[in-house]
Write a protein that holds these residues in place. Structure first.
Motif, mmCIF file in Angstrom:
data_model
loop_
_atom_site.group_PDB
_atom_site.id
_atom_site.type_symbol
_atom_site.label_atom_id
_atom_site.label_comp_id
_atom_site.label_asym_id
_atom_site.label_seq_id
_atom_site.Cartn_x
_atom_site.Cartn_y
_atom_site.Cartn_z
ATOM 1 N N LYS A 89 0.834 -1.204 0.000
ATOM 2 C CA LYS A 89 0.000 0.000 0.000
ATOM 3 C C LYS A 89 0.872 1.259 0.000
ATOM 4 C CE LYS A 89 -3.785 2.101 2.577
ATOM 5 N NZ LYS A 89 -4.627 2.024 3.762
ATOM 6 N N THR A 93 1.332 3.947 -3.317
ATOM 7 C CA THR A 93 1.130 5.396 -3.220
ATOM 8 C C THR A 93 2.378 6.142 -3.707
ATOM 9 O OG1 THR A 93 -0.342 5.082 -1.340
ATOM 10 C CG2 THR A 93 0.586 7.280 -1.634
ATOM 11 N N PRO A 96 3.255 4.986 -8.122
ATOM 12 C CA PRO A 96 2.019 4.574 -8.794
ATOM 13 C C PRO A 96 2.209 4.047 -10.216
ATOM 14 C CG PRO A 96 2.158 6.966 -8.712
ATOM 15 C CD PRO A 96 3.298 6.432 -7.892
#
Length: 193
Positions: A89, A93, A96
């Motif tokens: 995760k 972020t 990307p």
């Protein structure tokens, strides 16, 4: 973040082991992000200096990755899915443009590195004091003129800075123990004519 993943040493680490880098590897997206970050932080620096810094970073990262690969073979490592999900995760972020497959690989390697570095930090009694972290933050401010108040006031960000500095000490110690005598970059053989 405390990891659920576990590590245990299978055998002592042989710091006399020859570490061979067969090929320099660098993800172009990450290199471009590093170039942009360096260019932003050091606006008045000659672009040739930034390009040399990028080359140095790629070589250093390849050396450390090869050393970490060797070290990971000296341990039994159990990577937990919860840790993988958390790291994935964060990387999704931050990066990307990378595929999920690459991000999962980066996440797994980052967890393994974290576990190994935590073990070496304990084994070598390496840590970073509050004063060392404050000095590093002040030096960063003097070099970049970027705001640092949040780094000093936010306990988690300050702890993250201490971890980064301790990791740098561990990386330097690993390079010192393996470099010059035991890390080599394999030269490609010229085709025979």
């Amino acid at each position: 973040m405390k990891l659920k993943s576990k590590i245990s040493k299978k055998k002592p680490i042989d710091f006399d082991k020859l570490i061979l880098i067969e090929e320099l590897r660098a993800d172009q997206n990450i290199v471009n992000q590093q170039r942009a970050k360096l260019s932003e932080l050091y606006k008045n620096v000659d672009p040739k200096v930034i390009e040399q810094q990028l080359i140095n970073l790629v070589v250093r990262d390849n050396m450390l990755n090869t050393i970490i690969q060797y070290l990971s073979e000296q341990y039994t490592i159990k990577v937990e899915q919860q840790d993988l999900d958390s790291y994935f995760k964060k990387f999704k972020t931050a990066l990307p443009n990378l595929s999920d497959e690459i991000l999962e690989e980066i996440s797994r390697k980052a967890i393994i590195r974290r576990l190994i570095y935590d073990d070496l930090s304990t084994q070598w009694a390496l840590e970073t004091s509050d004063n060392e972290a404050k000095t590093a933050i002040q030096n960063y401010y003097q070099q970049t003129n970027q705001p640092v108040r949040e780094l000093l006031d936010d306990k988690q960000k300050f702890a993250d800075i201490k971890t980064i500095l301790t990791d740098e000490k561990i990386s330097n110690e690993l390079l010192k123990r393996f470099w010059n005598k035991k890390v080599d970059i394999k030269k490609k053989e010229e085709p025979k004519k």
